[in-house]
Design an enzyme around this catalytic site. Structure first.
Site, mmCIF file in Angstrom:
data_model
loop_
_atom_site.group_PDB
_atom_site.id
_atom_site.type_symbol
_atom_site.label_atom_id
_atom_site.label_comp_id
_atom_site.label_asym_id
_atom_site.label_seq_id
_atom_site.Cartn_x
_atom_site.Cartn_y
_atom_site.Cartn_z
ATOM 1 N N ASP A 284 0.873 -1.167 0.000
ATOM 2 C CA ASP A 284 0.000 0.000 0.000
ATOM 3 C C ASP A 284 0.916 1.225 0.000
ATOM 4 O OD1 ASP A 284 -3.219 0.598 1.599
ATOM 5 O OD2 ASP A 284 -2.110 1.722 0.089
HETATM 6 C C1 GLC Z 1 -4.366 4.297 -0.284
HETATM 7 C C2 GLC Z 1 -5.232 3.144 0.139
HETATM 8 C C3 GLC Z 1 -5.313 2.041 -0.878
HETATM 9 C C4 GLC Z 1 -5.242 2.639 -2.255
HETATM 10 C C5 GLC Z 1 -3.847 3.200 -2.427
HETATM 11 C C6 GLC Z 1 -3.672 3.859 -3.785
HETATM 12 O O1 GLC Z 1 -3.615 4.749 0.801
HETATM 13 O O2 GLC Z 1 -4.932 2.553 1.388
HETATM 14 O O3 GLC Z 1 -6.527 1.328 -0.647
HETATM 15 O O4 GLC Z 1 -5.498 1.655 -3.238
HETATM 16 O O5 GLC Z 1 -3.502 4.117 -1.400
HETATM 17 O O6 GLC Z 1 -4.523 4.923 -3.919
#
Ligand code: GLC
Length: 741
Positions: A284
């Protein structure tokens, strides 16, 4: 000496492939390409950076010229990028790199791309698996036409704590419903398979147990037994893997002291090992880098080492890999084969998506224009929205509204709201004009009825200056419809609330309007279960509408006027107050279960609150009524490889056609370890005309009776079972028992 033995293997492969054209497999193409790549270029494929659009996490500063880095082969994927023109520009840069390896474009297409569908928790309330799959199918089709290759969805985190803002993004508290929906969403996004121009890669997230953040506080630590992890939190991920999810995303949280991105147990032992997952794992946003904040790694260098060893293939936005892996390999701390494994998984997906055949194949301006916002997609969004609405109360049959009313007063801060209807994790691809507010939906549906309007109050503001005007407006009407709730940015990522009451002075306004004596309908719009006890106890008609997307106003009007009979069922328990949290239906019995809501005599109960929730998992009313009868079991016992066929009759005893979600719950009475007092094991959603009866069947087999024992082995234990069939987890209509021999 056979002269062929002197030629390196890849020359042979290259020779055959050249002669035979299509004979080369993806694996062989990957091999051949990897042989040409430098270590630096391989590491570049593991590096994902944010595009130039909205960031979805804390921005890393001074990141330099991304397009230049792409030309140097230092970036393999870009996220938060949409649109043919934008993606072409970035792909152009990749085509100027030495090996011209195309970029993967990722985006959070969570509940729609150009046309926004209901938030995922709202869709889950439909319990309509086919409709949920179609919703993802449309989102995937639009996204693919918009240049996107990969969505960071479905979010399949089990959530039992409505203080956690991301509860809006998943399918609620139940592993069975969550698994069905995970499968549907993966299949929906991935459609006809990688390489099809209307399919995008799915990404099961956030792996794992992110929804169990302590205190419902986003990003907080998670501490749970491995038995709970396997019994309740992993099943939807397993379902997503079995459905062929192309990728997984790990989670921000530590699990029992280990950050998920550093968890070899999650990523290698379970996902890539036991489950045989062949896709790739992306971190993430900066979750690798956040190992330092977690106190797990001393610096990004060590974080990169931990993550690559744990099976984290791609690094989203921490730059730990691009800045440190080459040094780690040179220092002998990271075996170069780990880099190769990660690159292979990523390149395999790029080949499967056809990006080496044509890096621009998803970035076609004509297709973008012709595919987005198709009328049939808008119709599907309206249908999904109607099915997501949950009727919580309808005392005295206030609903459906009569078409013969002279005046309806529409009151509340969300009556004319438009962009709010899209909820959190929606994209601004199309123009907001396409969003239908409640007011506009009622204008379309109300016919001769005159619509009056007063805002009454704001969402969180405590001013009551609008109350009098709202009261006067209501007094002029025959009936009142109030649109109340949160702001959409009050539920979502980093949006945990310690107080989940209906915000501001909205419940005071509801009380004020109830004092007019008019029939009142309250619509509650939110991404989470809220607490609204006075409203629940005093208002005769209540609809929970979540955030319904582009077609919100039309869908709500369809339900208000009975053009669609509400069929939604809650996918998550609604607590009476925050003090009850966590509260969920599939709990263990304890040694001192209360016999009823007021039994506090040495029982597991609160002395200051009934134990039952305000609204239970699986609860939802209809404008009609259903009778369950004639329960039959094909046998009263079964061998572990056998089955019992359960049948029963379902009758629509009311005057409206309507859909019912008949739910099958099981309880194993004695087992080691203990089992929940009930577990959803199957359901059927079925339409019945007034007076119509249908016989439904469920099959009970080994799969439905299996669970993880103390040694985390999946299997059955012989014993007695309770079988319950009902309209909600707390509304069991038929019961029986059987024995597993
Ligand atoms: C965010 C979220 C994740 C998302 C990623 C990209 O922090 O936790 O669910 O897909 O970043 O946007």
């Amino acid at each position: 000496m056979n002269r062929f033995k002197l030629l390196p293997l890849y020359c042979l492969i290259a020779a055959f492939s050249v002669a035979d054209g299509q004979q080369l497999t993806v694996a062989q193409k990957v091999d051949a390409l990897m042989k040409k790549m430098t270590l630096a270029e391989k590491i570049g494929q593991l590096n994902q950076v944010n595009g130039d659009w909205a960031a979805t996490g804390p921005i890393t500063t001074d990141v330099g010229d991304k397009l230049e880095q792409i030309r140097k082969g230092q970036i393999g994927s870009v996220l938060n990028i949409t649109g043919v023109a934008h993606t072409r520009a970035f792909q152009d840069a990749a085509m100027q790199s030495r090996l011209k390896i195309p970029l993967l474009f990722g985006q959070d297409v969570i509940h729609g791309y150009s046309i926004t569908f209901p938030i995922p928790l709202g869709e889950a309330a439909s319990w309509d698996i086919a409709a949920i799959e179609r919703s993802a199918r449309i989102a995937g089709t639009e996204a693919a036409a918009g240049g996107v290759h990969w969505t960071f969805a479905p979010m399949v985190d089990i959530a039992r704590d409505p203080r956690w803002g991301r509860v809006m993004e998943g399918a609620g508290e139940d592993p069975y419903l969550g698994s069905q929906i995970a499968r549907a969403r993966v299949k929906g996004f991935q459609g006809n398979g990688f390489g099809s121009l209307d399919a995008i890669m799915a990404c099961a997230k956030h792996y794992a147990a992110y929804g169990a953040a302590i205190g419902g506080r986003d990003y907080n630590s998670v501490d749970m037994s491995l038995h709970t992890l396997w019994e309740f939190y992993l099943p939807p991920f397993k379902a997503a893997a079995e459905a062929g999810a192309a990728t997984f995303m790990n989670s921000f949280n530590s699990l029992n002291g280990t950050p998920a991105s550093a968890s070899s147990y999650l990523q290698r032992d379970i996902l890539k090992g036991k489950w045989g997952f062949k896709g790739f794992v992306v971190s993430d946003w900066n979750s690798i880098g956040e190992m330092v904040q977690q106190g797990y790694a001393k610096d990004n260098d060590q974080a990169a080492e931990f993550a690559i060893k744990a099976g984290n293939d791609m690094d989203m936005e921490s730059r730990s890999y691009i800045n440190n892996l080459e040094k780690l390999v040179a220092a002998g701390k990271v075996p170069v084969k780990l880099i190769g494994e990660a690159v292979r998984r990523i390149l395999t997906k790029k080949f499967e998506m056809g990006l080496f055949d044509d890096p621009y194949r998803y970035s076609n301006a004509d297709r973008e224009k012709s595919v987005l916002n198709k009328p049939e997609f808008i119709a599907a969004a309206r249908d999904m929205a109607r099915k997501s609405i949950v009727l919580l109360k309808n005392q005295g049959q206030v609903l459906p509204l009569s078409k013969n009313l002279n005046r309806i007063a529409l009151i509340g801060p969300l009556v004319k709201a438009k962009k709010e209807m899209k909820g959190f994790w929606s994209l601004d691809i199309g123009d907001e004009g396409k969003i239908v507010s409640l007011y506009e939906g009622m204008q379309q549906a109300a016919g001769k009825t005159q619509l009056l309007y007063a805002k009454g109050c704001d969402i969180t503001d405590t001013s009551r200056t609008g109350f009098d005007e709202a009261f006067k407006t209501a007094m002029q009407a025959d009936e009142v419809v109030m649109a109340m709730g949160e702001r959409p940015d009050m539920t979502g990522e980093a949006k945990s609330r310690a107080n989940i009451h209906l915000p501001g002075v909205q419940e005071e306004l509801i009380q004020k309007i109830m004092a007019t004596g008019k029939p009142v309908v309250v619509l509650l719009m939110s991404g989470r279960p809220m607490v609204f006890n006075w409203t629940a106890d005093h208002v005769p008609a209540i609809l929970y509408t979540w955030w319904l997307g582009n077609e919100a106003g039309n869908a709500i009007a369809d339900v208000l006027y009975g053009n669609y009979n509400p069929s939604g069922k809650l996918p998550i328990t609604f607590p009476r107050t925050e003090g009850q949290i966590p509260i969920y239906y599939n709990h263990y019995n304890t040694g001192r279960p209360p016999q009823n809501d007021s039994d506090v005599n040495y029982t597991s109960a609160y002395i200051d609150l009934p134990n039952s929730p305000k609204f239970a998992f699986g609860y939802g009313l209809s404008y009609t009524a259903f009778k369950y009868s004639n329960l039959k079991l094909s046998g009263k016992s079964l061998q572990s490889n056998g089955a019992i066929i359960v049948s029963f009759d379902l009758t629509n005893t009311g005057k409206y056609a309507g859909e019912e979600v008949a739910q099958l719950y099981l309880r194993q009475l004695i087992s080691q370890p203990v089992r929940p007092v009930k577990e959803l094991k199957d359901f059927q959603k079925i339409m019945l005309q007034p007076g119509e009866t249908k016989t439904l069947t469920f099959t009970i087999d080994k799969e439905k009776l299996s669970f993880y024992n103390d040694q985390l082995q999946w299997g059955t234990q012989p014993g007695e079972f309770n079988l319950m069939i009902g309209s909600a987890s707390d509304d069991i209509r038929l019961q029986d028992g059987f024995e597993l021999l």
